[in-house]
Scaffold this active site. Sequence first.
Site, PDB file in Angstrom:
ATOM      1  N   ASN A  23       3.290 -12.244  -3.737  1.00 55.60           N
ATOM      2  CA  ASN A  23       3.076 -11.785  -5.120  1.00 55.60           C
ATOM      3  C   ASN A  23       3.470 -12.859  -6.125  1.00 55.60           C
ATOM      4  O   ASN A  23       2.881 -12.964  -7.200  1.00 55.60           O
ATOM      5  CB  ASN A  23       3.781 -10.450  -5.362  1.00 55.60           C
ATOM      6  CG  ASN A  23       5.272 -10.577  -5.464  1.00 55.60           C
ATOM      7  OD1 ASN A  23       5.795 -10.809  -6.546  1.00 55.60           O
ATOM      8  ND2 ASN A  23       5.994 -10.444  -4.362  1.00 55.60           N
TER       9      ASN A  23
ATOM     10  N   GLU B 290       3.359  -7.266   6.155  1.00 52.61           N
ATOM     11  CA  GLU B 290       2.818  -5.982   5.688  1.00 52.61           C
ATOM     12  C   GLU B 290       1.430  -5.729   6.262  1.00 52.61           C
ATOM     13  O   GLU B 290       1.116  -4.610   6.703  1.00 52.61           O
ATOM     14  CB  GLU B 290       2.761  -5.969   4.151  1.00 52.61           C
ATOM     15  CG  GLU B 290       2.285  -4.626   3.629  1.00 52.61           C
ATOM     16  CD  GLU B 290       1.988  -4.662   2.129  1.00 52.61           C
ATOM     17  OE1 GLU B 290       2.792  -5.230   1.363  1.00 52.61           O
ATOM     18  OE2 GLU B 290       0.936  -4.116   1.738  1.00 52.61           O
TER      19      GLU B 290
END
Length: 427
Positions: A315, A178
């Site tokens: 995450n 990302e």
Amino acid sequence: MSEENYFRKGLGNKDEVAPLLHADYHSGLVQYFRRSGYRLDAGNTTIRLAREFGFCYGVDRAVEYAYECRERFPDRRLWITGEIIHNPWVNRRLEEMGIRFLPPASTGTDRLAGVDAEDVVLIPAFGMENEEFRRLRDRGVILVDTTCGSVLSVWKSVERYAREGFTAVVHGKMQHEETLATCSQVRKYADAHYLVVRDEAQAAWVCEFIEGRLGSDELLTRLDGSYSDGFRPEAHLRKIGLANQTTMLSSESLHIQKLLRDAMVRATGTEDLASRFKSFDTICSATQDRQDAVRSLLEEKIDLMLVIGGFNSSNTTHLLEMCLPHTRAYHVEDAACLISSIWIRHKPLGDHGPVVQDNWLTTGALAIGITAGASTPDREVGATIARVLSFRGTPTKEIEELSRTGSALESEASGATTRGGPPVIRP
Ligand code: SF4
């Protein structure tokens, strides 16, 4: 790019793939928790599931599009530019469906060399680097773009910075897909620059430079290439705009914003600060919700936490980081990591790989908290809960009954979320 070659809003066959998705990802046991106050008391074991966990909207959509894509183009070669999400079970399942993975960019080879114009390429939820996107588009391949809307909003911010002459300071991991994709959006603009800071310590070096306490060469050495070509601190840190990888620890992202803003104020004052410093809240709401849910779970007595998700999932690692100051916590990839009631395979925070450890599941009364990263399907969460219950003495047939009840509750049109308080299983 023609509409037949570029899909961003599904492929129109959602209903056809729905039964397959349900079979692959659904868990009756998880549905039971969802409809029973996220808690189960089984003898002297209490299991508490975080109220937000597992698949986020972006991942849900990416996986659905992958299934739609396979169904819609059964005879074409189908590629994904990287792991569609950071979950090994999901990626294995896609491979079984005949979806191929392009080699990682880090191999240094031309990873697009084997892609033909007749092929279909899936872009994962993280997005892909702009230069590669353009090459595939120019080649005429069919592109199915699952880049998450929250990632796109980060791209919008950094592009705005680039247009307005601000250097994008991205809180993220330089090699994460990302962040690589986000930085590539800056490269679309001539003379625009970016800088990636991994954590507060790296942000502090940037602050020291801004305040004149660290030299430019030293800053570049310390940042070890985490910046755009031609980046010169003395020229390109006069105007900065903050952004972040969507899955970072939100409290850390906010703190980094504050550190840099304060440094700017100390160095150049508050007058006209907006012309030198910008920040937008680019923290993804799904990441935030999962972190908030863990925070609230930890306000109660939890003896140990299981955090489920790919070992390379950013995450998930942050969820573990939040748990550790409060209780014993283990990052496991799936139910198979719970080897027995004695042995567990888990990845300690900061280690490069998993370790096997004993005595993880102590005897006596135990409150066990469970959460899962945004790329963990319900079926892995359900399988993990079932294994814990089994190790703690709940008979298999009772676990199966809970699962059947959960599926039945899910099917009911009423949608009731609580039925007479948390369920209790007698030992
Ligand atoms: S974690 Fe957030 S940004 Fe990433 S795919 Fe999920 S919703 Fe999108």
